[in-house]
Design a protein around this motif. Structure first.
Motif, PDB file in Angstrom:
ATOM      1  N   PHE A   1       0.872  -1.174   0.000  1.00 36.17           N
ATOM      2  CA  PHE A   1       0.000   0.000   0.000  1.00 36.17           C
ATOM      3  C   PHE A   1       0.900   1.211   0.000  1.00 36.17           C
ATOM      4  CE2 PHE A   1      -3.875   2.274   0.572  1.00 36.17           C
ATOM      5  CZ  PHE A   1      -3.494   3.440   1.206  1.00 36.17           C
TER       6      PHE A   1
ATOM      7  N   ARG B   1       0.993   5.657  -0.438  1.00 32.64           N
ATOM      8  CA  ARG B   1       0.250   6.920  -0.486  1.00 32.64           C
ATOM      9  C   ARG B   1       0.104   7.335  -1.951  1.00 32.64           C
ATOM     10  NH1 ARG B   1      -0.945  10.849   3.170  1.00 32.64           N
ATOM     11  NH2 ARG B   1       0.083   9.657   4.812  1.00 32.64           N
TER      12      ARG B   1
ATOM     13  N   GLY C   1      -5.697  -4.762   7.242  1.00 36.51           N
ATOM     14  CA  GLY C   1      -5.735  -3.330   6.987  1.00 36.51           C
ATOM     15  C   GLY C   1      -4.628  -2.518   7.629  1.00 36.51           C
TER      16      GLY C   1
ATOM     17  N   CYS D   1      -1.387  -2.091   6.987  1.00 38.76           N
ATOM     18  CA  CYS D   1      -0.534  -1.306   6.093  1.00 38.76           C
ATOM     19  C   CYS D   1      -1.233  -0.020   5.667  1.00 38.76           C
ATOM     20  CB  CYS D   1      -0.144  -2.126   4.865  1.00 38.76           C
ATOM     21  SG  CYS D   1       1.535  -2.808   4.948  1.00 38.76           S
ATOM     22  N   ARG D   2      -2.469  -0.134   5.291  1.00 32.96           N
ATOM     23  CA  ARG D   2      -3.200   1.056   4.839  1.00 32.96           C
ATOM     24  C   ARG D   2      -3.359   2.057   5.978  1.00 32.96           C
ATOM     25  NH1 ARG D   2      -8.197   3.294   4.638  1.00 32.96           N
ATOM     26  NH2 ARG D   2      -8.747   4.383   2.704  1.00 32.96           N
TER      27      ARG D   2
ATOM     28  N   THR E   1       0.027   3.671   7.026  1.00 26.95           N
ATOM     29  CA  THR E   1       0.503   4.644   6.039  1.00 26.95           C
ATOM     30  C   THR E   1      -0.305   5.929   6.127  1.00 26.95           C
ATOM     31  OG1 THR E   1       1.230   2.882   4.564  1.00 26.95           O
ATOM     32  CG2 THR E   1       0.932   5.048   3.588  1.00 26.95           C
TER      33      THR E   1
END
Length: 129
Positions: free
Chosen positions: A59, A61, A104, A106-107, A110
């Motif tokens: 993931f 940005r 979730g 990683c998302r 970040t």
């Protein structure tokens, strides 16, 4: 204990490329995620990219996904951040961090630039002519 050591930072000219490394030890990599974060002078920390080491899903940005790429070398227990077309706005200290994997994570990590259990000490990237 968990240890993360970043390297590869330095001075690079605008438009140049750089590859950062995050050498990991002290945990079972496939159980964790590793993310890259950065903090520019005088600014808040922001998340860059993250990889789930159990399945290599990533993931990133949105503002960076066309220039920054995260990858891993399982044999070397190292996660990389390949950066292209660098600008002075990319200047800052780049950190890697890790936590046990969770749905979730990683998302979330970040987007909030946090939520990770262990952090490295960072490597400085300076983009300047």
């Amino acid at each position: 204990q968990v240890q993360l050591v970043e390297s590869g930072g330095g001075l690079v000219q605008p438009g140049g490329s750089l590859r950062l490394s995050c050498a990991a030890s002290g945990f079972t990599m496939n159980d964790n995620v590793i993310g890259w974060f950065r903090q520019a002078p005088g600014k808040a920390r922001e998340g860059v990219s993250c990889i789930s080491l159990n399945d290599n899903t990533t993931f990133s940005r949105d503002s960076m996904k066309d220039r920054f790429y995260i990858s891993r070398d399982q044999v070397k227990s190292t996660v990389y951040l390949q950066m292209y077309r660098l600008t002075p706005e990319d200047t800052g200290v780049y950190y890697c961090a890790t936590s046990p994997n969770a749905p979730g994570l990683c998302r979330i990590a970040t987007m909030i630039a946090g939520g990770m259990a262990s952090w490295g000490k960072g490597t400085l990237v300076t983009v300047s002519s």
